[in-house]
Design a protein around this motif. Structure first.
Motif, mmCIF file in Angstrom:
data_model
loop_
_atom_site.group_PDB
_atom_site.id
_atom_site.type_symbol
_atom_site.label_atom_id
_atom_site.label_comp_id
_atom_site.label_asym_id
_atom_site.label_seq_id
_atom_site.Cartn_x
_atom_site.Cartn_y
_atom_site.Cartn_z
ATOM 1 N N ASP A 92 64.095 109.346 46.932
ATOM 2 C CA ASP A 92 63.156 110.407 47.304
ATOM 3 C C ASP A 92 61.720 109.912 47.249
ATOM 4 N N ILE A 93 61.438 109.008 46.294
ATOM 5 C CA ILE A 93 60.087 108.475 46.101
ATOM 6 C C ILE A 93 60.207 107.002 45.721
ATOM 7 N N LEU A 94 59.306 106.165 46.239
ATOM 8 C CA LEU A 94 59.219 104.770 45.806
ATOM 9 C C LEU A 94 58.044 104.626 44.852
ATOM 10 N N LEU A 95 58.254 103.846 43.789
ATOM 11 C CA LEU A 95 57.220 103.661 42.769
ATOM 12 C C LEU A 95 56.983 102.179 42.525
ATOM 13 N N SER A 96 55.710 101.765 42.525
ATOM 14 C CA SER A 96 55.339 100.392 42.176
ATOM 15 C C SER A 96 54.141 100.420 41.238
ATOM 16 N N THR A 97 54.225 99.642 40.155
ATOM 17 C CA THR A 97 53.121 99.567 39.187
ATOM 18 C C THR A 97 52.556 98.154 39.100
ATOM 19 N N ALA A 98 52.759 97.342 40.124
ATOM 20 C CA ALA A 98 52.351 95.935 40.092
ATOM 21 C C ALA A 98 50.861 95.774 39.804
ATOM 22 N N GLN A 99 50.529 94.667 39.120
ATOM 23 C CA GLN A 99 49.127 94.359 38.821
ATOM 24 C C GLN A 99 48.438 93.686 39.999
ATOM 25 N N TRP A 100 49.199 92.934 40.789
ATOM 26 C CA TRP A 100 48.681 92.359 42.027
ATOM 27 C C TRP A 100 49.858 92.062 42.948
ATOM 28 N N GLU A 101 49.578 92.061 44.239
ATOM 29 C CA GLU A 101 50.596 91.808 45.253
ATOM 30 C C GLU A 101 49.948 91.144 46.460
ATOM 31 N N GLY A 102 50.784 90.529 47.291
ATOM 32 C CA GLY A 102 50.335 90.096 48.605
ATOM 33 C C GLY A 102 50.498 91.279 49.544
ATOM 34 N N LEU A 103 51.699 91.412 50.100
ATOM 35 C CA LEU A 103 52.058 92.584 50.897
ATOM 36 C C LEU A 103 53.526 92.868 50.589
ATOM 37 N N LYS B 19 57.899 118.432 42.975
ATOM 38 C CA LYS B 19 57.828 119.887 43.101
ATOM 39 C C LYS B 19 57.723 120.357 44.549
ATOM 40 N N ASN B 20 57.468 119.418 45.467
ATOM 41 C CA ASN B 20 57.140 119.826 46.833
ATOM 42 C C ASN B 20 57.920 118.983 47.845
ATOM 43 N N GLU B 21 59.081 119.464 48.244
ATOM 44 C CA GLU B 21 59.920 118.715 49.182
ATOM 45 C C GLU B 21 59.239 118.541 50.532
ATOM 46 N N SER B 22 58.549 119.569 51.009
ATOM 47 C CA SER B 22 57.890 119.461 52.316
ATOM 48 C C SER B 22 56.796 118.395 52.285
ATOM 49 N N LYS B 23 56.120 118.257 51.140
ATOM 50 C CA LYS B 23 55.096 117.219 51.001
ATOM 51 C C LYS B 23 55.738 115.838 51.044
ATOM 52 N N ARG B 24 56.873 115.684 50.379
ATOM 53 C CA ARG B 24 57.579 114.405 50.414
ATOM 54 C C ARG B 24 57.960 114.042 51.842
ATOM 55 N N ARG B 25 58.487 115.002 52.560
ATOM 56 C CA ARG B 25 58.921 114.731 53.937
ATOM 57 C C ARG B 25 57.741 114.400 54.845
ATOM 58 N N GLU B 26 56.640 115.127 54.685
ATOM 59 C CA GLU B 26 55.473 114.893 55.533
ATOM 60 C C GLU B 26 54.860 113.520 55.258
ATOM 61 N N MET B 27 54.738 113.169 53.980
ATOM 62 C CA MET B 27 54.195 111.850 53.647
ATOM 63 C C MET B 27 55.115 110.740 54.144
ATOM 64 N N GLY B 28 56.419 110.947 54.026
ATOM 65 C CA GLY B 28 57.366 109.963 54.529
ATOM 66 C C GLY B 28 57.252 109.790 56.034
ATOM 67 N N ARG B 29 57.087 110.904 56.732
ATOM 68 C CA ARG B 29 56.941 110.849 58.193
ATOM 69 C C ARG B 29 55.678 110.088 58.584
ATOM 70 N N MET B 30 54.587 110.344 57.882
ATOM 71 C CA MET B 30 53.334 109.649 58.171
ATOM 72 C C MET B 30 53.431 108.158 57.822
ATOM 73 N N ALA B 31 54.166 107.843 56.758
ATOM 74 C CA ALA B 31 54.361 106.442 56.388
ATOM 75 C C ALA B 31 55.123 105.702 57.483
ATOM 76 N N HIS B 32 56.154 106.352 58.026
ATOM 77 C CA HIS B 32 56.935 105.733 59.102
ATOM 78 C C HIS B 32 56.072 105.520 60.346
ATOM 79 N N GLN B 33 55.266 106.500 60.681
ATOM 80 C CA GLN B 33 54.375 106.360 61.835
ATOM 81 C C GLN B 33 53.413 105.192 61.647
ATOM 82 N N ARG B 34 52.875 105.067 60.449
ATOM 83 C CA ARG B 34 51.941 103.970 60.174
ATOM 84 C C ARG B 34 52.648 102.621 60.270
ATOM 85 N N TYR B 35 53.865 102.551 59.759
ATOM 86 C CA TYR B 35 54.626 101.300 59.836
ATOM 87 C C TYR B 35 54.843 100.890 61.293
#
Length: 364
Positions: A268-279, A329-345
C-alpha cells in the motif's frame, strides 16, 4: 554490415544488488543491437556470474578488493586487447582506481564512468576522495550521473566541467513491471494495510530507523504491517530492535527475495529511510507500479518524489511516521498519489527513454 561495438562494463559489488540490475537492464536490451558486451565484476557472489551467463553475456569475476582490485585491473587490460574494446564503462566509486588505470595502457579506448552515488558516511574520507577523483576524472571521457543534483555537485567540486557530465536516470525494464503480479506470499497482510521497504541492511540505508517509524505508527493501534525485504550485516541488529520494541507481530523481516517486485505490487505504501542514494530502484519500481512513497529528504529521493504529490519527504522520523499515518487513514489519497507517481515515471523515467540515452552515449 557494420561491425558491432565492443563494450566492457566494469564494477564492484559484493552481493547482487542495484548496480548489477542497472548494468544488466541495458546490456540485455542493447546486446540485441549492434553492441557486443563483456563484464568484469569484483565480487564473491556467484549469483552475479549466473545472472549474466543466463543472458549469454561474457562475464569475468575478479576478487572483491574494494578500490584496489589489482587482478580486476589486469583482467580489464587483457580484455581490452583481446576483444579490441571500443568503450570501457566503469561503475561505482569502489571501481574508480582499478577501473580507470587501464586507460593508461589503452589511450585510444573511450572510458566512461558512472559513480552511482557520490556520498560517503565519513565526510573527511569524502573530501580526500574528491581530491583524488579530480585526477582520475581526466582519464574519463564522460561522467554519467543519475540526477541533476549529482551533476551540480560534481561541477561545484571541480571534478569535471559541465559539458563532460551527462545525466541518465535509471529505469526498470518494461517486461519486469508487466510481470509483477500480486501473489499470496504476504498472506499475513491480506486483511491489513502493508508498508514495504526493500533495501540492503547496511548503515547507508538506515534500516534501524525503519523500526523507529514502525514503532510510532503501531502505537496508534493501526491494523497495519511493516515488511522489510533484504539482507545484510545489520540483520542481527534489526532482529534485536524488533524484539526490544515488542514489534514482532507488526514488523516482519523477509530477507533477500527474488520476487521483490511482486511484493511491491502488493504494498500500500513504500518506505525508505536511506541516508543517501543515487537513484534507488525500489522507488522507481514503486512509481512504475503506482505506489505512494514516504521517504527521507535526500537528493536521490527528492529527484523522484514530488513532495505532497507523489508521496511525502521528511528529515525527521516522527514526520515520516506521520505521513504514513495520514496515508493509512485515506485510501483515496493513496490511490491519487500512486496515480501521479505512475504518470511521473512514464513521463520522465520510462525504460525506452533510458535505453535511447544509453544508445546515444555508446554512439558518441
Amino acid at each position: 554490415m557494420k561491425q558491432p561495438k565492443n563494450i566492457l562494463e566494469v564494477y564492484y559489488e559484493p552481493a547482487f544488488s542495484g548496480i548489477t540490475r542497472h548494468v544488466g537492464s541495458f546490456v540485455k536490451r542493447l546486446s540485441k543491437e549492434n553492441y557486443k558486451f563483456h563484464v568484469v565484476c569484483a565480487t564473491e557472489d556467484e549469483q552475479i556470474e549466473r545472472y549474466f551467463q543466463d543472458m549469454g553475456i561474457d562475464i569475468h569475476i575478479a576478487p572483491p578488493d574494494r578500490f584496489f582490485a589489482f587482478l580486476g585491473m589486469v583482467k580489464v587490460i587483457q580484455l581490452i586487447y583481446k576483444f579490441k574494446i571500443d568503450i570501457v564503462h566503469v561503475h561505482n566509486l569502489q571501481s574508480i582506481f582499478w577501473g580507470h588505470l587501464p586507460r593508461l595502457f589503452a589511450l585510444r579506448t573511450k572510458f566512461f564512468f558512472t559513480p552511482h552515488v557520490i556520498n560517503f558516511e565519513n565526510k573527511y574520507l569524502e573530501k580526500a576522495f574528491f581530491i583524488v577523483w579530480k585526477a582520475f576524472a581526466l582519464l574519463a571521457d564522460k561522467i554519467i550521473v543519475l540526477s541533476p543534483a549529482q551533476k551540480s555537485a560534481l561541477v561545484k567540486k571541480g571534478v569535471k566541467r559541465e559539458g563532460g557530465i551527462i545525466v541518465i536516470p535509471n529505469s526498470i525494464p518494461s517486461e519486469e513491471i508487466a510481470a509483477a503480479e500480486k501473489g499470496d506470499i504476504m498472506a499475513q497482510s491480506l486483511d491489513t494495510l502493508c508498508i514495504l521497504s526493500v533495501l540492503r541492511l547496511v548503515s547507508q540505508k538506515a534500516p534501524l530507523r525503519l523500526i523507529d517509524v514502525a514503532e510510532i505508527v503501531c502505537r496508534q493501534n493501526f491494523d497495519a504491517h511493516f515488511y522489510i525485504v533484504g539482507d545484510g550485516p545489520m540483520m542481527g541488529d534489526m532482529e534485536r530492535a524488533i524484539a526490544q520494541k515488542g514489534l514482532r507481530e507488526s514488523v516482519r523481516l523477509l530477507g533477500f527475495r527474488k520476487d521483490a517486485l511482486n511484493l511491491i505490487a502488493q504494498a500500500d505504501i513504500l518506505l525508505s529511510t536511506a541516508q543517501w542514494e543515487g537513484l534507488p530502484y525500489t522507488l522507481l519500481e514503486g512509481m512504475a507500479l503506482a505506489k505512494p512513497i514516504v521517504a527521507s529528504a535526500i537528493d536521490g529521493h527528492e529527484f523522484l518524489v514530488k513532495n505532497g504529490v507523489t508521496g511525502y519527504l521528511s528529515h525527521s522520523t516522527e514526520a515520516l511516521a506521520g505521513s504514513i499515518l495520514l496515508l493509512l487513514k485515506n485510501e483515496s489519497k493513496r490511490r491519487e498519489m500512486g496515480r501521479m507517481a505512475h504518470q511521473r515515471y512514464m513521463a520522465e523515467f520510462s525504460f525506452e527513454s533510458f535505453i535511447a540515452k544509453m544508445r546515444g552515449l555508446y554512439d558518441i
